[in-house]
Write a protein that holds these residues in place. Structure first.
Motif, PDB file in Angstrom:
ATOM      1  N   SER A  22       0.818  -1.220   0.000  1.00  0.00           N
ATOM      2  CA  SER A  22       0.000   0.000   0.000  1.00  0.00           C
ATOM      3  C   SER A  22       0.851   1.270   0.000  1.00  0.00           C
ATOM      4  CB  SER A  22      -0.935   0.006   1.209  1.00  0.00           C
ATOM      5  OG  SER A  22      -1.840  -1.076   1.141  1.00  0.00           O
ATOM      6  N   LYS A  23       1.863   1.318   0.859  1.00  0.00           N
ATOM      7  CA  LYS A  23       2.692   2.517   0.947  1.00  0.00           C
ATOM      8  C   LYS A  23       3.428   2.777  -0.366  1.00  0.00           C
ATOM      9  CE  LYS A  23       3.448   2.681   5.949  1.00  0.00           C
ATOM     10  NZ  LYS A  23       4.462   2.678   7.032  1.00  0.00           N
ATOM     11  N   ARG A  24       3.882   1.704  -1.002  1.00  0.00           N
ATOM     12  CA  ARG A  24       4.594   1.864  -2.272  1.00  0.00           C
ATOM     13  C   ARG A  24       3.648   2.378  -3.359  1.00  0.00           C
ATOM     14  NH1 ARG A  24       9.036  -0.171  -5.037  1.00  0.00           N
ATOM     15  NH2 ARG A  24       9.150   0.981  -7.012  1.00  0.00           N
ATOM     16  N   ILE A  26       0.966   4.188  -2.939  1.00  0.00           N
ATOM     17  CA  ILE A  26       0.655   5.590  -2.640  1.00  0.00           C
ATOM     18  C   ILE A  26       1.818   6.490  -3.034  1.00  0.00           C
ATOM     19  CG2 ILE A  26       0.296   7.229  -0.741  1.00  0.00           C
ATOM     20  CD1 ILE A  26      -1.345   5.022   0.662  1.00  0.00           C
ATOM     21  N   GLU A  27       3.035   6.081  -2.681  1.00  0.00           N
ATOM     22  CA  GLU A  27       4.216   6.882  -3.015  1.00  0.00           C
ATOM     23  C   GLU A  27       4.386   7.028  -4.524  1.00  0.00           C
ATOM     24  OE1 GLU A  27       9.095   6.727  -2.478  1.00  0.00           O
ATOM     25  OE2 GLU A  27       7.796   5.554  -1.145  1.00  0.00           O
ATOM     26  N   SER A  50       7.712  12.003   2.866  1.00  0.00           N
ATOM     27  CA  SER A  50       7.232  11.040   3.862  1.00  0.00           C
ATOM     28  C   SER A  50       5.710  11.052   3.911  1.00  0.00           C
ATOM     29  CB  SER A  50       7.792  11.359   5.252  1.00  0.00           C
ATOM     30  OG  SER A  50       7.439  12.676   5.651  1.00  0.00           O
ATOM     31  N   LEU A  51       5.160   9.944   4.355  1.00  0.00           N
ATOM     32  CA  LEU A  51       3.708   9.803   4.511  1.00  0.00           C
ATOM     33  C   LEU A  51       3.327  10.096   5.955  1.00  0.00           C
ATOM     34  CD1 LEU A  51       1.040   8.893   3.118  1.00  0.00           C
ATOM     35  CD2 LEU A  51       1.551   6.581   3.948  1.00  0.00           C
ATOM     36  N   ALA A  54      -2.938   7.996   6.288  1.00  0.00           N
ATOM     37  CA  ALA A  54      -3.748   7.513   5.169  1.00  0.00           C
ATOM     38  C   ALA A  54      -5.018   6.880   5.721  1.00  0.00           C
ATOM     39  CB  ALA A  54      -2.967   6.501   4.333  1.00  0.00           C
ATOM     40  N   VAL A  70      -5.029  11.000   1.922  1.00  0.00           N
ATOM     41  CA  VAL A  70      -3.691  10.949   2.507  1.00  0.00           C
ATOM     42  C   VAL A  70      -3.186  12.350   2.842  1.00  0.00           C
ATOM     43  CG1 VAL A  70      -3.057   8.820   1.308  1.00  0.00           C
ATOM     44  CG2 VAL A  70      -2.573  11.008   0.248  1.00  0.00           C
ATOM     45  N   PHE A  72       0.683  13.992   3.356  1.00  0.00           N
ATOM     46  CA  PHE A  72       2.069  13.608   3.108  1.00  0.00           C
ATOM     47  C   PHE A  72       2.930  14.856   2.957  1.00  0.00           C
ATOM     48  CE2 PHE A  72      -0.346  13.825  -0.791  1.00  0.00           C
ATOM     49  CZ  PHE A  72       0.454  14.537  -1.666  1.00  0.00           C
TER      50      PHE A  72
END
Length: 230
Positions: A22-24, A26-27, A50-51, A54, A70, A72
């Motif tokens: 998920s983080k990847r 979103i990034e 940085s996040l 979310a 999100v 960020f």
């Protein structure tokens, strides 16, 4: 030179990206939308930092796209007025000198903000080079020379589709009196103080080569945080 801004946006994760963590995912979406783009009155986005948070994802009806709210942080390039930055001469004309930092090209040093008295000389091929006439010595602003320059002004132009619709006469190819096309963010710089201008003037060839060899990768210095909502 760099600052950190806080942004709130809705990330859309397409089914083709469901295999990613998920983080990847979103990034990747954030970098695709913001990296190397100018945020009006904020600066040139360098990339994701940085996040912060979310929400749970909501699946869109009939599309399979997951929408995630999100917050960020982004790294943004925006030097402050009076800051000394380094760039390379990319071209010159009768109005002044165009500078480049590699990742950012919209930098101009007008003739009025160069060492005086300065004048242009016509080179082979029709190009022009600015020359500072000082104490019977000629100092050349040669193309590709690395220079120190002082930020004097920033100019913002809203090129969003909404603004283009409001301005029926807007023309992306139109140029101003200095031959510059419209761009979302431009820096006006000066090279008229001791130590500014081509490194070669002040360091000499050997010192300049030694400095380049010993130079460590530039680090992101002290940053300020700014909040915005997309």
């Amino acid at each position: 030179m760099y600052t950190i801004v806080t942004v709130a946006d809705v990330v859309e994760i397409h089914p083709r990206d469901f295999h990613k963590p998920s983080k990847r995912a979103i990034e990747d979406w954030i970098n695709t939308k913001y990296a190397d783009k100018v945020i009006h009155k904020i600066g040139l986005c360098v990339g994701f930092h940085s996040l912060i948070s979310a929400s749970e994802g909501l699946i869109g009806h009939g599309t399979g796209i997951v929408n995630v709210n999100v917050d960020f942080r982004l790294i943004v390039f925006r030097p402050f007025k009076g800051e000394i930055i380094r760039g390379t001469i990319s071209s010159s004309n009768e109005s002044g000198i165009h500078m480049s930092m590699g990742f950012f090209e919209d930098i101009v040093a007008p003739a009025a903000l160069l060492f005086g008295p300065s004048q242009t000389e016509l080179e082979e091929g029709g190009s022009r080079t600015w020359v500072w006439k000082a104490d019977e010595n000629d100092f050349y602003f040669d193309r590709t020379e690395k220079c120190l320059m002082r930020v004097e002004q920033e100019t913002w132009t809203d090129l969003s589709p909404q603004m283009k619709k409001l301005d029926e006469d807007f023309d992306m190819e139109a140029r101003d009196a200095a031959g510059l096309r419209s761009c979302p963010y431009r820096l006006t710089v000066s090279m008229a103080l001791t130590g500014l201008g081509p490194d070669l003037w002040w360091l000499g060839e050997q010192a300049e080569a030694a400095e380049e060899a010993a130079k460590a990768p530039e680090n992101v210095g002290e940053t300020n945080e700014v909040e915005m909502t997309a």
